[in-house]
Every structure is written in C-alpha cells, then in structure tokens.
Design an enzyme around this catalytic site. Structure first.
Site, PDB file in Angstrom:
ATOM      1  N   ASP A   1       1.019  -1.325   0.104  1.00 53.80           N
ATOM      2  CA  ASP A   1      -0.005   0.118   0.153  1.00 53.80           C
ATOM      3  C   ASP A   1       0.920   1.365   0.036  1.00 53.80           C
ATOM      4  OD1 ASP A   1      -2.119   1.720   0.337  1.00 53.80           O
ATOM      5  OD2 ASP A   1      -2.716   1.427   2.372  1.00 53.80           O
TER       6      ASP A   1
ATOM      7  N   ASP B   1      -3.317   4.548   1.950  1.00 53.44           N
ATOM      8  CA  ASP B   1      -4.561   4.605   2.169  1.00 53.44           C
ATOM      9  C   ASP B   1      -5.498   3.687   2.609  1.00 53.44           C
ATOM     10  OD1 ASP B   1      -4.463   3.263  -0.214  1.00 53.44           O
ATOM     11  OD2 ASP B   1      -5.844   4.694  -1.652  1.00 53.44           O
TER      12      ASP B   1
ATOM     13  N   ASP C   1     -12.331  -8.558  -5.503  1.00 52.04           N
ATOM     14  CA  ASP C   1     -12.943  -7.292  -5.114  1.00 52.04           C
ATOM     15  C   ASP C   1     -14.530  -7.335  -5.076  1.00 52.04           C
ATOM     16  OD1 ASP C   1     -13.463  -4.702  -5.021  1.00 52.04           O
ATOM     17  OD2 ASP C   1     -13.040  -4.305  -7.149  1.00 52.04           O
TER      18      ASP C   1
ATOM     19  N   HIS D   1      33.113 -18.662  22.441  1.00 49.67           N
ATOM     20  CA  HIS D   1      34.524 -18.284  22.423  1.00 49.67           C
ATOM     21  C   HIS D   1      34.377 -16.878  22.312  1.00 49.67           C
ATOM     22  CE1 HIS D   1      38.279 -17.014  19.811  1.00 49.67           C
ATOM     23  NE2 HIS D   1      38.612 -17.630  20.880  1.00 49.67           N
ATOM     24  N   ASN D   2      35.376 -16.179  23.115  1.00 50.02           N
ATOM     25  CA  ASN D   2      35.489 -14.788  23.451  1.00 50.02           C
ATOM     26  C   ASN D   2      34.347 -14.176  23.266  1.00 50.02           C
ATOM     27  OD1 ASN D   2      38.273 -14.900  23.284  1.00 50.02           O
ATOM     28  ND2 ASN D   2      38.801 -13.997  21.638  1.00 50.02           N
TER      29      ASN D   2
ATOM     30  N   GLU E   1      33.242 -17.513  27.696  1.00 50.44           N
ATOM     31  CA  GLU E   1      34.589 -17.125  28.221  1.00 50.44           C
ATOM     32  C   GLU E   1      34.704 -15.565  28.326  1.00 50.44           C
ATOM     33  OE1 GLU E   1      38.828 -17.809  25.772  1.00 50.44           O
ATOM     34  OE2 GLU E   1      37.118 -17.555  24.727  1.00 50.44           O
TER      35      GLU E   1
ATOM     36  N   ASP F   1      37.851 -13.183  29.213  1.00 52.98           N
ATOM     37  CA  ASP F   1      39.113 -12.725  29.171  1.00 52.98           C
ATOM     38  C   ASP F   1      39.447 -11.520  30.187  1.00 52.98           C
ATOM     39  OD1 ASP F   1      39.961 -14.597  27.728  1.00 52.98           O
ATOM     40  OD2 ASP F   1      40.058 -13.453  25.826  1.00 52.98           O
TER      41      ASP F   1
ATOM     42  N   HIS G   1      39.804  -8.474  24.410  1.00 56.04           N
ATOM     43  CA  HIS G   1      40.647  -9.315  23.847  1.00 56.04           C
ATOM     44  C   HIS G   1      42.001  -8.661  23.991  1.00 56.04           C
ATOM     45  CE1 HIS G   1      41.754 -12.240  20.052  1.00 56.04           C
ATOM     46  NE2 HIS G   1      41.965 -12.689  21.253  1.00 56.04           N
TER      47      HIS G   1
ATOM     48  N   GLU H   1      39.852 -16.693  31.472  1.00 60.76           N
ATOM     49  CA  GLU H   1      41.070 -16.340  31.080  1.00 60.76           C
ATOM     50  C   GLU H   1      41.879 -15.253  31.998  1.00 60.76           C
ATOM     51  OE1 GLU H   1      42.938 -18.271  29.133  1.00 60.76           O
ATOM     52  OE2 GLU H   1      41.204 -19.533  28.520  1.00 60.76           O
TER      53      GLU H   1
ATOM     54  N   ILE I   1      12.798 -11.639  -9.510  1.00 62.96           N
ATOM     55  CA  ILE I   1      12.069 -13.039  -8.567  1.00 62.96           C
ATOM     56  C   ILE I   1      13.093 -13.973  -8.499  1.00 62.96           C
ATOM     57  CG2 ILE I   1      10.035 -14.663  -8.891  1.00 62.96           C
ATOM     58  CD1 ILE I   1       8.636 -12.253 -10.101  1.00 62.96           C
TER      59      ILE I   1
ATOM     60  N   ASP J   1      19.015 -19.047  -4.285  1.00 56.49           N
ATOM     61  CA  ASP J   1      18.432 -18.555  -5.336  1.00 56.49           C
ATOM     62  C   ASP J   1      19.728 -18.572  -6.555  1.00 56.49           C
ATOM     63  OD1 ASP J   1      17.565 -17.061  -7.491  1.00 56.49           O
ATOM     64  OD2 ASP J   1      17.906 -15.187  -6.644  1.00 56.49           O
TER      65      ASP J   1
END
Length: 793
Positions: A147, A151, A183, A305-306, A335, A337, A350, A384, A681, A736
């Site tokens: 739309d 409206d 419609d 991790h980290n 983790e 550190d 880090h 750590e 498409i 795709d």
C-alpha cells in the site's frame, strides 16, 4: 488492513498514544544522537519513523522482530550518556537474532513508560499468537509494503507491485481476473478480507489436494479411519495413530461439525501438515527428554568463544550484550578474558588488540541476570585470568558478591566426589573454570584445618611451579647452580620471601622481574571446584597424572591432529574428562570452524564465535535445538563408554547404517534475496546437506525453478547412505540460482537425525541469524530404511 487483527489486538491507552506518534532521540554512539519521529501504525504491528512529524516516513521495525524491551539503566550505551540524558527517559528495543539494539531517549519519563509498556504488551501478544494470527500478521505486513500511498486499500497497480515483492511471477491478465474475483465491493481496490481472498487464490496447494484425495474416498473429507491409515502408512506413527488422529482432528479441524463427526476437511488437513505436529522436527524432542543425571562429561555443552566480542577479534566491540545474547540462545559455557583495568577495576577485552573494553563487574552482573532465563542447567565461566594479585582479589569478590548463591564455591555435599556432578544436580549453578593452586582433595582436607597465610600459599605454589615447569636463566658463575625466576610472584610478596628465605629451595634463587606473571590469588583459586584447567601433554600423561575434575583446552589445529593420529584415544579421554576446543587465533574475522568433527570425537565444549552467522552456527543451533534448548545434549552411547572402540575417522560395526530418501516436493512463500530489487524474482533450488563422520558428510540438490519464489514445485527425490546416523545432522538450504555467480542464500533449517520425523513434513525456514522466516517453508516426504541397499557408494 487493521481489520485482519481487529478484535484480537490488545486495547490500551498506551497503544493509542503510540499511534499518535512521539519525537524521540535515536542514539547510536556518544557522538550520534538524532531526533526522529516514531509512530505505531494503525495495524498495531509495525513502527515507522521520520525525521519530523509529518515528514516522509519509512518502516523502522515490525513487532514480530522485537525480542524484548529494556529500561535505560540496562543499556551500556545509555549508561555512558547518563550525564547527558536521564536513564529513566531512555529504553532499549532488543531484536531477535544479531540485529543491533535500538536505543531511544524520550522527552519525559512518562513518554518512555508509554512506549516501553506498549511495546512489551504487543511483544507478549505476538508471542502468544496462534498459527492463523501469525499468518494474518504476515499478510498485514505485506499489505503495508504494498500500500504505497498508505490509504488502507490496494489498487491493481499496487497489487502488481506487491506480487513482485512477494516473489510471484504471474500473467497480467490472470492476475487481473483474480483481483476482480476478490473485489467483492467492486470498488476497484482491495481492502481487508478482500485482500485475504486474493491471497488465498494465490496459495492453492494442488500437491496437498492430490495427497488428500489419495486417502479420502469422497475427496471432501478424511474419515477417522482414513486419517488413521494416513498416519500409519505415511507418517509412520505406529500404534499411537488411532489416539493421535482424534487429538489432531480436535486440534486442527476448523469446523465444529467436523470435530463432532471426527472427520478432517482439506483445510484441517493442511493446517495439520503445516503445524508443529506436521513439522519435520519431532515434537517429542522439544522438551527435556534426555537423562540429565549423568556426569557433565557425558554431554555436549553449548559453548562460546570470546563471548564478549560482538564483532571481529582485532578491532571489534566488546559488550555485555555478547553474554546476554549467548545465554539467551542457550549457551552454557562463556569465556571471560580479564586484564588489569584502571582504578583497580578488572576489565574484559581481547588482550593486545584494539577491541573495546568493558568492566568485569558489568559482565558478571549480566551473567547473573541472564544465566537461567533460557535454561536452568549450569553455566560455566571459562576464565582467562591475566590480572595482578590485587585485581584477582577484586575478581573473586565480584563473583562472590554479585552472583551470591548462584555461584558454586564448594563441592555439592562437602565430600570428595568420584565423578563430575550431573546437570540435574547443578541446576541454576554457575561454575568457574580456571587455574587452581591445589587439588580438590587438598582443598577439602584443609577446610578442617587452620588456613595458611598468604606467604605459605605463595611458597606452596612456587614449589609446585618449580617442580612442574622451572624457567631457567643463566647459571651462577661460581657453583653453576640454576638460577630460576619466579614468574608468579607480585613484587611485594617476592620481597617478603627474599627477606625471609633468599633461597627457599636448594639450587634456586628467587627474585622479582618487571614482566613477571602474577601469582594466582588463593581467594580466586578457591572458586574453581569441578573445572580445574590443566595443560594437555598427551593422553597417557592425562591418564597417569590428571583427575576427572581437571579439564584441558585444545586449539582447533591441535584437536584435528589428535583426532587423525589418535581418534579412539581422544574418544576415551572424553569419557572421563571434559575437553574444550577453541578457534584458531588466525580467525581474526571471528569466522568459525566446523564443530561436527570435534563432536564426533566426543569433545564436550566446542566453542564458537556466536556473533558470526553461517553454516557452523547453523550446525550448533541445530544440535542444541533439541532437549528444550537447554544447552546440554547427551552424547551417543559409544561416546560415553569407557571401553569404546569407536574411531571417528574409521568407524566400524556395530553401527546401524541407514538409507535416507528425501522427496523435495514444493516451496511456500520464499522471501526475496534482495528486497530492494522489486522486479527480481528468485529461481529457487533446495540443497540437502548431511554432516557427521567424514564418510557420511555429503550434499545433493534439486534443479532450480525459474521465476517462482511463491509456490515452486520440484518433485525430486534425493538418496543418501549414512553409516553413523547417531552423529548426523541434516541441513536443508534454499538458494537462489545464479548462473553468473554463487547462488544466494534464501533460508535454511538444521536438525539432528534422531529428531527427524518421517512422512509428509513441512520444514519451516530460518534466516542466516536463525530467525523464523514465517510462513516460508518447503514441503518434503522423508523415508528411512535400515541398511544401505540400493544406494551407490
């Protein structure tokens, strides 16, 4: 289009005020803070924004995108701006997946409360939606997109544009016939229910109709006996089919008369196939269904991790949001550190990189708040520790004071255990994994004795360090005895020892050095109970010198090498001790390795960079989707047997090999790859990938369907042989097709072999971030057979 959800949307004063619109400040950083006008649309399901009231508006987000709403004081960014904006006027919109949070500051506390309460009300409503309500919301979202002039009605021109947006390639004359048929008011536009009728005309499912008529004697309904036949013959439901048929009819048949007569209409049949009961993922695997009373080392544990990083490993942002997101997705090992920070407060980042820094206490507070929102099972903090003695004491204090009773600081019963406790015994407990001064046996013995002074603790640790790995310097000039630096002592302690006993061990000289490694603080060491970190030398060394509560970490390269060289020994090692695998330091972009090969060896904590979407995280999410997303999955029997002969590189009998036949039938409402290209498409194809032992890891794909992402039909059968199905994961990927470059990703779904249902099933697709792409799905038929007959090697 509001009429689709009219009468079901919550009615609240806050929502009415949100629909009038509010001028608020959008905050991205300390320097980016701009006024924007936000307004809840009349559909109650989307929020748009503009530069000012009455300005050109564009979509900001859909309510279905929102995970939760947080108060201002919970936002790292808004806390940093507390002197500029009162925290009570700020709030944060948190989205599903990896989408960045939206921080907003209202002009008053009252306005902030209106938006926070109103948004949360709508989020709760969306969460409780049934299947039909979710479809209605999806249609409302598309109506808003189509739309263009807003409206509340759609002309045929807007409908044509919408068809392209929805991946529908259709002859213009045929589209106009469907438009005129829908419609009913003959106004030349479609509103509300007229648009729904138009959508229904687009979504006819001839392949489902054909299946329905195969089992229906009159083509109009399935009687109870006919439905039982379908459940037994095709869905492989076995003896429970009769009772299940009654339950499914009562649940999915839309007409009351059909329920009374115990029959299923075509609409009810389609509703069943599209529901969780018709899903490829077996609903019996959704709750906790595994034995949770085995020792911790018998489980795969979802690991990060980290965890503090939300970007790359060199310059990325560190944020408590990394911990919140990981814990909310079921991660059970995070983790941390930790480094010395300013003003005596330890920081997390880090080390030796340009990543940003966050206070350790903020990390602990976030973990304490979110640890058990998704799962009640234990959380492991993998520390750590790079801090000085003084700041280690601060670490121990923060852990103890902030986490309180959640923190496990002694054995469960105060006695020396003979094996690791189970996830069930450790419910809602947070465990520290890290270095430890003594053995658990020594700790328990000394609890009944007089505690040692800090000096005695330091000397004990120094002796242990010297015995295990002395660091040699140049020999003394006269007696040629070794001179050894103490890498563990902080200067004050070192001076104290030197003044009292210059040489505490014959042949060794003690002295402080500028770059010395600080001694481990006893108060922090004491918090490590069941997860003492030790260095791995060899499997023989571990068997002879280590205990069940000691755990080693392996780089991905080291773990791969061990699997190839001594795969069975690695499996046996993991039957009595925990192992953690972490990504190579060369992965500065926070990419991931394939976790499957380490799970094949029984490694429990296979840590991934959870901020990075992709195949590897799809496998992680797929494995831990079962068992209530608890973050713990019981390993197969042959990976828990202390006498196991299993070798992940060379598996031999008695594994029950199986043949898998997958008929890829059709697709439904596949999303666009690039929504900015209205005319493009997709040309979809389906790839089925199997991950397991090396011999089982393979993939096959269908041909592509040209210019049809709305209801493509393939009707192709793929055949696989699987030697060790207990370790296999299946990944369905829709792409795709692009003849000029790599095929583009559309959606995927990953699940364990053992959680797969046979028969006619829908696979509900997920985005790269693991977010539902509802109602996008593919329709398949699944059949498994014992043995490998009729399958090529």
């Amino acid at each position: 289009m509001a009429s689709l959800l009219q009468g079901r949307l919550p009615v609240h004063q806050d929502l009415l005020l949100m629909q009038k619109g509010t001028l608020m400040r959008k905050v991205r950083s300390k320097s980016w803070k701009k006024l924007r006008y936000f307004r809840l649309q009349d559909d109650g399901m989307t929020v748009w924004h503009a530069r000012q009231a009455g300005g050109r508006a564009k979509p900001s987000f859909s309510i279905s995108d929102v995970d939760t709403v947080r108060e201002g004081h919970e936002s790292e960014l808004l806390r940093n701006l507390a002197e500029e904006f009162p925290l009570e006027q700020g709030f944060t919109i948190v989205f599903h997946g990896r989408r960045s949070n939206l921080d907003l500051v209202a002009n008053s506390v009252e306005e902030a409360q209106i938006w926070m309460q109103g948004l949360q009300l709508l989020v709760d409503f969306v969460t409780s939606m049934d299947q039909q309500e979710r479809l209605d919301q999806w249609l409302s979202d598309w109506f808003q997109h189509g739309d263009k002039n807003q409206d509340g009605r759609m002309s045929f021109g807007e409908v044509q544009r919408l068809l392209h947006l929805m991946n529908v390639e259709m002859d213009q004359d045929h589209a106009f016939q469907l438009f005129q048929r829908a419609d009913a008011s003959q106004s030349g536009t479609l509103e509300g229910e007229e648009f729904v009728e138009f959508y229904k005309s687009l979504t006819q499912r001839p392949e489902v109709q054909e299946l329905f008529e195969k089992f229906s004697s009159d083509g109009q309904k399935l009687t109870l006996l006919e439905f039982v036949d379908f459940l037994q013959e095709e869905q492989k439901e076995g003896e429970r089919a009769s009772d299940l048929a009654l339950e499914l009819i009562d649940c999915y048949e839309p007409s009351d008369s059909g329920k009374l007569r115990h029959v299923l209409s075509m609409d009810g049949f389609l509703s069943y196939l599209y529901s969780k009961d018709g899903d490829i993922f077996n609903p019996t695997c959704l709750p906790i269904y595994q034995d949770m009373t085995q020792p911790l080392n018998q489980y795969y544990i979802s690991s990060s991790h980290n965890t503090y990083l939300v970007g790359d490993q060199l310059c990325g942002q560190s944020s408590v949001e990394g911990y919140i997101r990981a814990l909310k997705r079921g991660c059970r090992c995070v983790e941390v550190d930790i480094w010395d920070g300013p003003s005596g407060e330890p920081i997390v980042y880090h080390g030796h990189t340009l990543t940003s820094r966050i206070p350790f206490k903020d990390v602990v507070a976030a973990i304490g708040q979110y640890a058990f929102q998704t799962s009640d099972y234990p959380v492991i903090l993998s520390l750590e520790n790079h801090c000085s003695w003084e700041q280690q004491e601060i670490i121990a204090r923060h852990l103890t004071e902030i986490l309180g009773n959640q923190l496990l600081s002694t054995t469960l019963d105060g006695q020396l255990p003979t094996q690791l406790p189970s996830p069930e015994e450790l419910r809602r407990k947070i465990l520290v994994k890290g270095k430890k001064l003594k053995t658990l046996e020594e700790d328990l013995e000394e609890e009944e004795e007089e505690p040692e002074s800090e000096l005695e603790e330091a000397e004990l640790q120094l002796e242990a360090q010297m015995e295990s790995e002395p660091q040699e310097l140049s020999p003394r000039s006269k007696d040629k005895k070794k001179v050894v630096m103490c890498p563990l002592l902080c200067p004050p302690m070192c001076c104290q020892i030197m003044s009292q006993a210059p040489i505490s061990k014959p042949g060794f000289l003690l002295f402080p050095k500028q770059k010395s490694k600080p001694i481990l603080c006893p108060s922090l060491s004491a918090l490590v109970v069941y997860l003492k970190a030790v260095t791995f030398y060899s499997f023989t060394h571990s068997r002879e010198h280590y205990r069940f509560y000691e755990t080693s970490s392996f780089s991905e390269a080291k773990a791969k090498s061990l699997i190839k060289e001594a795969g069975n020994e690695f499996v046996l090692h993991n039957t009595w001790q925990l192992s953690r695998v972490y990504p190579s330091g060369l992965r500065t972009d926070s990419s991931n390795y394939n976790p499957q090969e380490f799970w094949n060896a029984g490694c429990q904590m296979v840590a991934l960079n959870m901020q990075t979407a992709g195949l590897e995280m799809d496998l992680c999410d797929g494995l831990f989707r079962q068992n209530a997303g608890s973050g713990y999955v019981l390993k197969p029997d042959f990976l828990r047997d202390a006498q196991s002969s299993f070798h992940p590189e060379r598996p031999i009998s008695p594994f029950k090999a199986q043949t898998l036949l997958i008929q890829v039938i059709s697709g439904q409402q596949l999303p666009k790859v690039d929504k900015t290209k209205e005319e493009s498409i997709v040309d979809p194809l389906v790839r089925v990938e199997i991950f397991g032992i090396r011999q089982d890891t393979t993939r096959q794909e269908t041909s592509y369907v040209e210019n049809n992402g709305f209801n493509p039909y393939w009707g192709q059968t793929l055949c696989f042989r699987v030697l060790v199905p207990e370790l296999a994961l299946l990944r369905f990927v829709v792409k795709d097709y692009d003849w000029k470059s790599r095929n583009d990703f559309i959606g995927q779904y990953t699940l364990p072999w053992n959680c797969m249902q046979q028969g006619y099933r829908h696979i509900h697709l997920l985005s790269k971030d693991g977010i539902s792409l509802h109602p996008a799905s593919i329709f398949v038929h699944i059949c498994t057979r014992e043995g490998l007959e009729g399958v090529e090697s």
